[in-house]
Design a protein around this motif. Sequence first.
Motif, mmCIF file in Angstrom:
data_model
loop_
_atom_site.group_PDB
_atom_site.id
_atom_site.type_symbol
_atom_site.label_atom_id
_atom_site.label_comp_id
_atom_site.label_asym_id
_atom_site.label_seq_id
_atom_site.Cartn_x
_atom_site.Cartn_y
_atom_site.Cartn_z
ATOM 1 N N ILE A 97 62.946 81.212 -133.399
ATOM 2 C CA ILE A 97 64.304 81.765 -133.418
ATOM 3 C C ILE A 97 64.701 82.253 -132.032
ATOM 4 O O ILE A 97 65.752 81.895 -131.501
ATOM 5 N N PHE A 98 63.842 83.092 -131.440
ATOM 6 C CA PHE A 98 64.248 83.831 -130.249
ATOM 7 C C PHE A 98 63.854 83.155 -128.937
ATOM 8 O O PHE A 98 64.247 83.616 -127.865
ATOM 9 N N ASP A 99 63.063 82.083 -129.007
ATOM 10 C CA ASP A 99 62.710 81.295 -127.833
ATOM 11 C C ASP A 99 62.157 82.164 -126.713
ATOM 12 O O ASP A 99 62.555 82.057 -125.557
ATOM 13 N N ASP A 119 72.970 88.143 -142.027
ATOM 14 C CA ASP A 119 73.417 86.934 -142.730
ATOM 15 C C ASP A 119 73.398 85.734 -141.783
ATOM 16 O O ASP A 119 73.080 84.616 -142.187
ATOM 17 N N GLU A 120 73.732 85.992 -140.511
ATOM 18 C CA GLU A 120 73.690 84.927 -139.516
ATOM 19 C C GLU A 120 72.271 84.408 -139.327
ATOM 20 O O GLU A 120 72.040 83.208 -139.178
ATOM 21 N N MET A 121 71.334 85.316 -139.331
ATOM 22 C CA MET A 121 69.932 84.920 -139.189
ATOM 23 C C MET A 121 69.488 84.108 -140.397
ATOM 24 O O MET A 121 68.750 83.119 -140.264
ATOM 25 N N ASP A 122 69.930 84.498 -141.581
ATOM 26 C CA ASP A 122 69.608 83.750 -142.797
ATOM 27 C C ASP A 122 70.184 82.338 -142.728
ATOM 28 O O ASP A 122 69.544 81.368 -143.161
ATOM 29 N N ARG A 123 71.387 82.215 -142.183
ATOM 30 C CA ARG A 123 71.998 80.887 -142.062
ATOM 31 C C ARG A 123 71.213 80.017 -141.080
ATOM 32 O O ARG A 123 71.040 78.818 -141.290
ATOM 33 N N TRP A 124 70.747 80.633 -139.995
ATOM 34 C CA TRP A 124 69.912 79.893 -139.043
ATOM 35 C C TRP A 124 68.662 79.384 -139.750
ATOM 36 O O TRP A 124 68.275 78.220 -139.612
ATOM 37 N N SER A 125 68.015 80.263 -140.514
ATOM 38 C CA SER A 125 66.778 79.913 -141.205
ATOM 39 C C SER A 125 67.005 78.776 -142.199
ATOM 40 O O SER A 125 66.201 77.842 -142.294
ATOM 41 N N GLN A 126 68.088 78.844 -142.932
ATOM 42 C CA GLN A 126 68.397 77.788 -143.898
ATOM 43 C C GLN A 126 68.643 76.456 -143.199
ATOM 44 O O GLN A 126 68.248 75.395 -143.697
ATOM 45 N N LYS A 127 69.290 76.495 -142.051
ATOM 46 C CA LYS A 127 69.623 75.268 -141.331
ATOM 47 C C LYS A 127 68.393 74.603 -140.737
ATOM 48 O O LYS A 127 68.227 73.374 -140.835
ATOM 49 N N TYR A 128 67.513 75.386 -140.117
ATOM 50 C CA TYR A 128 66.413 74.797 -139.360
ATOM 51 C C TYR A 128 65.058 74.835 -140.070
ATOM 52 O O TYR A 128 64.163 74.054 -139.735
ATOM 53 N N ILE A 129 64.898 75.753 -141.011
ATOM 54 C CA ILE A 129 63.631 75.853 -141.722
ATOM 55 C C ILE A 129 63.806 75.382 -143.162
ATOM 56 O O ILE A 129 63.156 74.445 -143.608
ATOM 57 N N GLY A 130 64.751 76.023 -143.864
ATOM 58 C CA GLY A 130 65.067 75.617 -145.230
ATOM 59 C C GLY A 130 63.839 75.494 -146.102
ATOM 60 O O GLY A 130 62.945 76.345 -146.088
#
Length: 359
Positions: free
Chosen positions: A330-332, A107-118
């Motif tokens: 994501i993982f840089d 879920d944390e990864m999904d939140r990252w994706s929504q924030k930066y990729i959306g």
Amino acid sequence: FSFDLHCECLVRGRLYMPGQRYESHHRICNLRYETLVRGGVSMGNDKNQTVGRELIYGSFYRCIGTKKSGRIEKVHNHFVLGGNRRFLYQVTGKKIEPLDHPLTSMDEMDRWSQKYIGQDFNSTEMRKLLIRATFQQAREDGVTVLEIGEDVWGLNEFFHNDIDELVNAFTSAQKEIASDMELRLQIGLSRHCPISYLEDCLSHFWGNKNFYSIDLYGDELAQPIENFKGIYRRAKKEGLRLKAHVGEWGTAKDVRTAVEELELDEVQHGIAAADDESVIRFLADHKIRLNITPTSNILLGRVADMSMHPIGKLYRSGVDVTINSDDVLIFDSDVSKEYLRLYESQCLTAEELDNIRKN
């Protein structure tokens, strides 16, 4: 005599850092090609340049990183999240920040994706931009073989159900940005999609000789692996190399089952295999390659410490492994960083890393 290094060099277990001056009584070979290490490029076209790949002192001392003299395959990068962040920022002005801590849930990864990729990249032109950004990242990382492709649902969503338009999006980006890089186009499948839907999408791909491989990804528990046997039998007849994401979240048994049921040539991740000696032996005996992404395994909480990463055990047990980046945005972590982190953590030695690179 004294010399300067323009890249990080591993010399008998010691890292010599760039930007510092060293004294040596031993000959330094000229660098005759481009070497990328930790994001910095040393250009080796000048015969008189004193930056050395190999210092001759009874044995070879190697720069840790990707290099033109060998084949570094970046075989595990989803292009939507695999692009160069600086390139994307220059074009869009959008800053995409990588993870800075291990995740506690998907879920944390999904939140990252929504924030930066959306929804910012959900158009044909932006999809093509992501493809170009991935080639840019691969070029800067010294990658010589890039295996990448689109999920089958993207054909209709972004490329108007025109397979030639989809293929051209990748081949034109390659010619523009990395013409000397080998491109291996991959067909991507999501485990979350109904089989009938995937089969319908794949009807546009079958028979197209531009594609090299097929890959299955998504939640390993979304549906039984056996459901995909029909698709993989057809893919084998089409001459595609068969791969699937398995053993990242699942078990060693899941890895063996997937290989047997789908007749896989390669496994994406597969690190759970290290938990079962019989599965390790099975993979080694059948020459099944594991394409492993160490940093993402750490940041997704699958491995606690890089020094204990299963790639060490798997490699020393005779399993064919490759070292790859995974979703750079994501993982840089590019391929060079993956090699360096495995060395610095003492998970693998310089000689082992070089053998993996060569194979």
